[in-house]
Design a protein around this motif. Structure first.
Motif, PDB file in Angstrom:
ATOM      1  N   GLN A  51      65.546  93.083  57.258  1.00 52.24           N
ATOM      2  CA  GLN A  51      66.806  92.971  58.130  1.00 52.24           C
ATOM      3  C   GLN A  51      67.414  94.086  58.544  1.00 52.24           C
ATOM      4  OE1 GLN A  51      66.537  91.028  54.984  1.00 52.24           O
ATOM      5  NE2 GLN A  51      65.411  90.036  56.351  1.00 52.24           N
ATOM      6  N   GLU A  52      66.784  95.322  58.522  1.00 56.44           N
ATOM      7  CA  GLU A  52      67.435  96.576  59.120  1.00 56.44           C
ATOM      8  C   GLU A  52      67.022  96.529  60.546  1.00 56.44           C
ATOM      9  OE1 GLU A  52      69.180  98.570  57.467  1.00 56.44           O
ATOM     10  OE2 GLU A  52      69.033  97.585  55.453  1.00 56.44           O
ATOM     11  N   PRO A  53      68.130  96.625  61.451  1.00 56.95           N
ATOM     12  CA  PRO A  53      67.684  96.492  63.094  1.00 56.95           C
ATOM     13  C   PRO A  53      67.254  97.917  63.326  1.00 56.95           C
ATOM     14  CG  PRO A  53      70.073  96.233  62.417  1.00 56.95           C
ATOM     15  CD  PRO A  53      69.379  96.600  61.097  1.00 56.95           C
ATOM     16  N   PHE A  54      66.983  99.085  62.683  1.00 59.52           N
ATOM     17  CA  PHE A  54      66.432 100.357  63.091  1.00 59.52           C
ATOM     18  C   PHE A  54      64.976 100.073  62.810  1.00 59.52           C
ATOM     19  CE2 PHE A  54      64.637 104.679  62.133  1.00 59.52           C
ATOM     20  CZ  PHE A  54      64.954 105.236  63.446  1.00 59.52           C
ATOM     21  N   LEU A  55      64.468  99.546  61.657  1.00 58.11           N
ATOM     22  CA  LEU A  55      63.083  99.291  61.344  1.00 58.11           C
ATOM     23  C   LEU A  55      62.384  98.087  62.160  1.00 58.11           C
ATOM     24  CD1 LEU A  55      63.354  99.258  57.301  1.00 58.11           C
ATOM     25  CD2 LEU A  55      62.958 101.108  59.091  1.00 58.11           C
ATOM     26  N   VAL A  56      63.281  97.123  62.817  1.00 55.83           N
ATOM     27  CA  VAL A  56      62.976  95.935  63.570  1.00 55.83           C
ATOM     28  C   VAL A  56      62.791  96.737  64.885  1.00 55.83           C
ATOM     29  CG1 VAL A  56      63.552  93.903  64.566  1.00 55.83           C
ATOM     30  CG2 VAL A  56      64.133  94.393  62.208  1.00 55.83           C
ATOM     31  N   PHE A  57      63.434  97.375  65.302  1.00 59.22           N
ATOM     32  CA  PHE A  57      63.276  97.886  66.718  1.00 59.22           C
ATOM     33  C   PHE A  57      62.107  98.811  66.639  1.00 59.22           C
ATOM     34  CE2 PHE A  57      64.058 101.531  69.792  1.00 59.22           C
ATOM     35  CZ  PHE A  57      64.092 100.869  70.926  1.00 59.22           C
ATOM     36  N   THR A  58      61.871 100.063  65.761  1.00 56.02           N
ATOM     37  CA  THR A  58      61.156 100.750  65.776  1.00 56.02           C
ATOM     38  C   THR A  58      59.565 100.177  65.504  1.00 56.02           C
ATOM     39  OG1 THR A  58      61.495 101.365  63.534  1.00 56.02           O
ATOM     40  CG2 THR A  58      62.603 102.820  65.229  1.00 56.02           C
ATOM     41  N   ALA A  59      59.559  99.315  64.597  1.00 56.46           N
ATOM     42  CA  ALA A  59      58.315  98.623  64.514  1.00 56.46           C
ATOM     43  C   ALA A  59      57.786  97.898  65.723  1.00 56.46           C
ATOM     44  CB  ALA A  59      58.545  97.274  63.345  1.00 56.46           C
ATOM     45  N   ASN A  60      58.614  97.122  66.667  1.00 55.91           N
ATOM     46  CA  ASN A  60      58.560  96.538  67.693  1.00 55.91           C
ATOM     47  C   ASN A  60      57.786  97.660  68.779  1.00 55.91           C
ATOM     48  OD1 ASN A  60      58.957  93.586  68.520  1.00 55.91           O
ATOM     49  ND2 ASN A  60      60.445  94.079  66.761  1.00 55.91           N
ATOM     50  N   ALA A  61      58.795  98.466  68.923  1.00 52.92           N
ATOM     51  CA  ALA A  61      58.557  99.659  69.946  1.00 52.92           C
ATOM     52  C   ALA A  61      57.061 100.276  69.479  1.00 52.92           C
ATOM     53  CB  ALA A  61      59.640 100.916  69.734  1.00 52.92           C
ATOM     54  N   PHE A  62      56.800 100.739  68.452  1.00 48.85           N
ATOM     55  CA  PHE A  62      55.591 101.525  68.108  1.00 48.85           C
ATOM     56  C   PHE A  62      54.415 100.345  68.033  1.00 48.85           C
ATOM     57  CE2 PHE A  62      58.054 104.718  66.175  1.00 48.85           C
ATOM     58  CZ  PHE A  62      57.495 105.908  66.787  1.00 48.85           C
ATOM     59  N   ALA A  63      54.462  99.228  67.889  1.00 49.73           N
ATOM     60  CA  ALA A  63      53.332  98.041  68.174  1.00 49.73           C
ATOM     61  C   ALA A  63      52.988  97.958  69.543  1.00 49.73           C
ATOM     62  CB  ALA A  63      53.914  96.969  67.486  1.00 49.73           C
ATOM     63  N   LEU A  64      54.112  98.061  70.434  1.00 51.68           N
ATOM     64  CA  LEU A  64      53.936  97.846  71.843  1.00 51.68           C
ATOM     65  C   LEU A  64      53.609  99.065  72.710  1.00 51.68           C
ATOM     66  CD1 LEU A  64      57.314  95.751  72.602  1.00 51.68           C
ATOM     67  CD2 LEU A  64      54.873  94.813  72.793  1.00 51.68           C
ATOM     68  N   LEU A  65      53.879 100.222  72.203  1.00 50.92           N
ATOM     69  CA  LEU A  65      53.722 101.626  72.831  1.00 50.92           C
ATOM     70  C   LEU A  65      52.176 101.845  73.083  1.00 50.92           C
ATOM     71  CD1 LEU A  65      56.204 104.262  71.379  1.00 50.92           C
ATOM     72  CD2 LEU A  65      55.803 103.318  73.975  1.00 50.92           C
ATOM     73  N   GLY A  66      51.224 101.332  72.176  1.00 57.15           N
ATOM     74  CA  GLY A  66      49.871 101.369  72.465  1.00 57.15           C
ATOM     75  C   GLY A  66      49.046 100.241  72.918  1.00 57.15           C
ATOM     76  N   LEU A  67      49.784  99.455  73.380  1.00 60.76           N
ATOM     77  CA  LEU A  67      49.341  98.096  73.972  1.00 60.76           C
ATOM     78  C   LEU A  67      48.425  98.286  74.928  1.00 60.76           C
ATOM     79  CD1 LEU A  67      49.259  95.292  72.831  1.00 60.76           C
ATOM     80  CD2 LEU A  67      51.079  94.841  74.395  1.00 60.76           C
ATOM     81  N   ARG A  68      48.857  99.205  76.058  1.00 62.04           N
ATOM     82  CA  ARG A  68      48.016  99.408  77.245  1.00 62.04           C
ATOM     83  C   ARG A  68      46.545 100.024  76.881  1.00 62.04           C
ATOM     84  NH1 ARG A  68      46.775 103.758  80.029  1.00 62.04           N
ATOM     85  NH2 ARG A  68      48.101 105.245  78.643  1.00 62.04           N
TER      86      ARG A  68
END
Length: 348
Positions: free
Chosen positions: A227-244
């Motif tokens: 429920q930590e917004p910082f962890l939720v955001f960074t987990a999403n961002a790092f999962a998406l960054l390598g998607l291309r």
């Protein structure tokens, strides 16, 4: 978890910097990435995500580090499933392969912005209303059911013809003048003195709408792990960054990951159970146990990591083994057919 404002700002700046670097270094120059290029950059982004998780563990405690890792793994698995839909959209719009990098990168940027907004809203709601955990759990159980239903019915294949011809896209074509041909990677073109949108613009609209739908999948799932917004955001961002890069790396493997949806259904259902137990543990809903917390066990983060990694591994290995077996059987069948046909011709 107390995250100073400067850490938030530095993290967001770093993510924007990586997107800009990705665009300037790769997507600006249209080309189809080689397998080697995709593998190197995919490994680099995965290494960055893991290093960030280690940093969270070292500076904030391994409880939070474990929550980040579980969230990142879940988002990464969901993003692989999302690649199926991206592939269908690209195919339906006949996007030239040399321009697919730009479409994906813009889609990823849109996804990060929209998920950031969803996370901000979700964090505020969770802080004020514990009952939202029950709602998230229901959503996750429904998503798990949908994944299984789609897997059993071959949903990805059924949607192939609809990706570029959805009702909304048809409406956009009627409202906004659109050309029928691509003009490189341009979003607009001029034909007979008229300014028209190109199919590239419609592809980006389709990708953006798809990202919006994906947010409804991923945000409840990761809030079930932390429920930590910082962890939720960074987990999403790092999962998406390598998607291309992942899109081009495993594009040929997507059709072979036949049990991925089954594995995701298990993960979503597991997180739904975890979220339900957490909701009961923090309960303040009047009609449940008189508004008092229910003494139920909570799922520890190490068990979440074990279930998520184990499920992904089993689904991937089973998919590759069964796909290889089916390919071998099809090859034997073709050879038998050719042999039988040759035999009949000789007899004649």
């Amino acid at each position: 978890m107390n995250v100073p404002l400067w850490v938030w700002l530095a993290t967001v700046a770093a993510i924007i910097g990586m997107l800009v670097f990705d665009f300037v270094g790769h997507a600006r120059d249209p080309h189809e990435p080689t397998l080697r290029e995709s593998a190197i950059w995919s490994a680099g982004y995965i290494a960055l995500a893991l290093l960030f998780g280690v940093g969270v563990g070292v500076f904030s405690g391994w409880q939070y580090g474990g929550e980040y890792m579980a969230g990142w793994l879940t988002e990464k698995a969901l993003s692989v499933d999302n690649l199926f839909v991206f592939l269908l959209i690209m195919t339906a719009f006949a996007v030239p392969k040399v321009h697919q990098q730009k479409v994906l990168l813009i889609g990823i940027a849109i996804a990060i912005v929209m998920r950031g907004a969803f996370i901000a809203v979700g964090a505020v709601i969770i802080e004020r209303f514990v009952a939202v955990f029950y709602l998230f759990a229901i959503v996750l159980f429904w998503l798990a059911y949908s994944q299984i239903k789609e897997a059993l019915s071959g949903g990805h294949e059924q949607d192939a013809g609809d990706a570029g011809d959805s009702r909304l896209i048809r409406m956009v074509r009627r409202v906004l003048p659109t050309s029928t041909e691509y003009d490189g990677a341009k979003l607009t073109t001029r034909i007979d003195g008229k300014r028209l949108l190109t199919p590239m613009a419609l592809v980006i609209v389709a990708i953006g709408l798809t990202d919006l739908l994906f947010a409804f999948d991923s945000i409840p799932a990761i809030f079930g792990l932390t429920q930590e917004p910082f962890l939720v955001f960074t987990a999403n961002a790092f999962a998406l960054l390598g998607l291309r890069q992942l899109y081009f790396l495993i594009g040929g493997l997507l059709e072979r990951l036949i049990f991925l949806a089954h594995g995701l259904a298990v993960i979503l259902a597991f997180i739904g159970v975890k979220l339900t137990l957490h909701a009961l543990h923090e309960n303040n809903v009047p009609f449940i146990n008189g508004g008092q917390p229910v003494p139920v066990p909570e799922v520890p983060i190490w068990l979440s990591l074990l279930v998520i990694t184990g499920t992904i591994a089993v689904a991937a290995i089973a998919s590759l083994v069964v796909s290889r077996k089916r390919a071998a059987e099809e090859k034997d069948g073709r050879e038998l057919t050719r042999t039988s046909g040759h035999g009949r011709s000789t007899e004649e």
